[in-house]
Design a protein around this motif. Structure first.
Motif, PDB file in Angstrom:
ATOM      1  N   CYS A 136       0.849  -1.188   0.000  1.00 40.01           N
ATOM      2  CA  CYS A 136       0.000   0.000   0.000  1.00 40.01           C
ATOM      3  C   CYS A 136       0.882   1.234   0.000  1.00 40.01           C
ATOM      4  O   CYS A 136       2.024   1.174   0.468  1.00 40.01           O
ATOM      5  CB  CYS A 136      -0.873   0.034   1.245  1.00 40.01           C
ATOM      6  SG  CYS A 136      -2.115  -1.232   1.181  1.00 40.01           S
ATOM      7  N   MET A 138       0.299   3.734   1.782  1.00 36.98           N
ATOM      8  CA  MET A 138       0.384   4.118   3.191  1.00 36.98           C
ATOM      9  C   MET A 138      -0.193   2.976   4.024  1.00 36.98           C
ATOM     10  O   MET A 138      -1.112   2.316   3.562  1.00 36.98           O
ATOM     11  CB  MET A 138      -0.443   5.376   3.419  1.00 36.98           C
ATOM     12  CG  MET A 138      -0.236   5.952   4.785  1.00 36.98           C
ATOM     13  SD  MET A 138      -1.364   7.285   5.065  1.00 36.98           S
ATOM     14  CE  MET A 138      -2.714   6.433   5.851  1.00 36.98           C
ATOM     15  N   GLY A 182      -3.757  -5.175   0.193  1.00 33.58           N
ATOM     16  CA  GLY A 182      -3.001  -4.096  -0.407  1.00 33.58           C
ATOM     17  C   GLY A 182      -3.805  -3.240  -1.397  1.00 33.58           C
ATOM     18  O   GLY A 182      -5.016  -3.269  -1.411  1.00 33.58           O
ATOM     19  N   HIS A 241     -11.726   4.971  -0.366  1.00 29.86           N
ATOM     20  CA  HIS A 241     -11.857   4.815   1.090  1.00 29.86           C
ATOM     21  C   HIS A 241     -11.531   6.149   1.779  1.00 29.86           C
ATOM     22  O   HIS A 241     -10.425   6.353   2.264  1.00 29.86           O
ATOM     23  CB  HIS A 241     -10.897   3.675   1.497  1.00 29.86           C
ATOM     24  CG  HIS A 241     -10.733   3.419   2.962  1.00 29.86           C
ATOM     25  ND1 HIS A 241     -10.004   2.379   3.456  1.00 29.86           N
ATOM     26  CD2 HIS A 241     -11.176   4.072   4.058  1.00 29.86           C
ATOM     27  CE1 HIS A 241     -10.004   2.401   4.770  1.00 29.86           C
ATOM     28  NE2 HIS A 241     -10.713   3.429   5.162  1.00 29.86           N
TER      29      HIS A 241
HETATM   30  S1  SF4 Z   1      -6.820   0.141   4.640  1.00 33.27           S
HETATM   31 FE1  SF4 Z   1      -6.398  -0.303   2.501  1.00 33.27          FE
HETATM   32  S2  SF4 Z   1      -4.912   1.234   1.871  1.00 33.27           S
HETATM   33 FE2  SF4 Z   1      -4.908   1.206   4.069  1.00 33.27          FE
HETATM   34  S3  SF4 Z   1      -3.274  -0.197   4.623  1.00 33.27           S
HETATM   35 FE3  SF4 Z   1      -5.159  -1.389   4.560  1.00 33.27          FE
HETATM   36  S4  SF4 Z   1      -5.280  -2.237   2.525  1.00 33.27           S
HETATM   37 FE4  SF4 Z   1      -3.776  -0.578   2.497  1.00 33.27          FE
END
Ligand code: SF4
Length: 439
Positions: A136, A138, A182, A241
């Protein structure tokens, strides 16, 4: 905004001991390369210092759950009030992540248990989740897949991806494929193109979805090159998101605009997070800003029971209160569905305030968002169509193509079927059944 970019860049330069080109800030690979992974760099950028004892705890936390923050996302933090900042709380570790709650689970959604081949979760009959990356831009502190994200030992290679594609090919009931991770957008444009092309070639796949957080934490990833790839696929949907209105910056909105102009429908999945967005007014502002940017609020998730997330969780009553403050108070299409993703792999269960107060065979009694109690009268002559899944004998004219099949009903839908003989759903290992067997 320009000011904070300049300040973050200048402080990054100090930590690196070299000067950085201003335009590089907008280059997504530069952002990844300069991701912030140490507590000291955060101290430098925010111009503050943690007490030594706190720093030790923070260090312990990131050695279990690594930290990685894009300079862009960190530049959104208000250094004057970072402790209450919703951006800071989503990206910076909290030693509370090390607390182990009794109900914490390593894989709360049973994704690995429902995995017929590595990388695929096949839970619902007609759709699969395909984990195509575990990297990712972040590492969100509230991530439900904390156990996997950033683990270089489990990055899916091409052979694993091919096995996933082969599974989808061999499973004709799959009509919807969700690429997740990810973040799938951390793959290169050519890898994304290859994956989408392979999946789009499968006749029974009608819809491809991508779940990504890059418009929020790395909006510069939405490049012309990526748009060129995505535009080729006309059955593509993207879910992003956003959790807080502060995340809808001008750079982020520009990324959304590019996706929209490429003709891709956008949805948003938020997570209800303590001290970040557990407020009806914040949520209302968030959904308003999303629809103003043509992003449809899709789900509001109750925070999962993943390890290290208890300090983010709220009670369910807070979620219901938020839904109560949205329904009727704003446009219906701006209201997400509030869900609990059932631990153990039960899937998403919608939760909402009760609007049906009572019913008789001739009327239902309802209440609206203002508290007005009203009635709805049933038609006196309604005789419902009895479905036996044999559409040829039905007057409703559902014209199924020869290859289209309907899978058999399951669960409550099965109990409701008039042609089915089942009258109960009985849990496994029912104590009274065991007693009878013993006798
Ligand atoms: S919520 Fe989504 S973007 Fe954030 S670390 Fe987890 S998989 Fe990655």
């Amino acid at each position: 905004m320009l000011q904070t970019i300049k300040m973050t860049k200048a402080r990054l330069e100090e930590t690196k001991g070299k000067s950085l080109v201003y335009d590089d800030w907008f280059d997504w690979q530069w952002q990844i390369k300069h991701s912030i992974r140490s507590i000291e760099t955060v101290e430098k950028i925010l111009n503050m210092q943690f007490p030594e004892s706190e720093k030790k705890e923070l260090q312990k936390t990131i050695s279990k759950f690594p930290m990685s923050i894009t300079p862009y996302y960190l530049s959104l933090v208000d250094p004057e009030n970072y402790k209450n900042d919703p951006i800071f709380k989503q990206c910076f570790p909290d030693p509370k992540e090390l607390n182990h709650a009794v109900c914490d689970l390593v894989d709360p959604l049973h994704e690995e248990g429902d995995s017929p081949v590595p990388g695929i979760t096949h839970r619902y009959p007609d759709r699969v989740l395909f984990h195509v990356s575990n990297i990712c831009s972040m590492y969100c502190r509230h991530c439900t897949r904390k156990r996997k994200v950033g683990d270089v030992d489990s990055i899916p290679d091409k052979e694993q991806l091919q096995r996933g594609i082969n599974y989808i090919k061999a499973t004709p009931e799959v009509r919807d494929v969700l690429l997740s991770g990810g973040d799938p957008f951390l793959l290169s444009d050519s890898q994304i193109d290859w994956l989408l092309d392979e999946i789009a070639k499968i006749d029974h796949v009608e819809v491809i979805r991508i779940g990504t957080r890059v418009p929020v934490v790395l909006p510069f990833r939405i490049t012309e090159g990526l748009i060129h790839v995505l535009k080729k696929y006309d059955n593509l949907w993207i879910n992003t998101h956003y959790n807080h209105p502060k995340e809808l910056t001008s750079s982020s909105r520009a990324a959304l605009k590019k996706l929209i102009q490429a003709g891709i429908p956008l949805g948003n999945q938020s997570v209800l997070l303590r001290d970040i967005n557990d407020c009806p007014m914040i949520m209302k502002k968030l959904v308003h800003q999303l629809v103003a940017n043509r992003v449809r609020p899709y789900y509001l998730y109750q925070c999962d029971l993943s390890e290290g997330l208890e300090h983010f969780r709220t009670d369910v009553g807070k979620g219901i209160e938020i839904m109560e403050s949205l329904r009727g108070h704003t446009s219906g299409f701006a209201i997400p569905t509030y869900v609990i993703d059932a631990p153990g792999g039960g899937g998403k269960i919608p939760i909402m305030p009760n609007y049906l107060i009572s019913s008789s065979s001739s009327k239902v009694i309802l209440r609206n968002y203002e508290g007005v109690i009203t009635t709805y009268q049933m038609p006196s002559d309604y005789s419902p169509t009895t479905c036996d899944r044999n559409c040829e004998n039905c007057n409703l004219q559902l014209e199924l193509e020869p290859h289209e099949t309907e899978s058999a009903p399951i669960g409550i839908a099965k109990l409701l079927c008039q042609y089915e003989e089942s009258i109960t759903l009985v849990p496994q290992n029912l104590e009274r059944d065991e007693r009878i067997m013993e006798e």
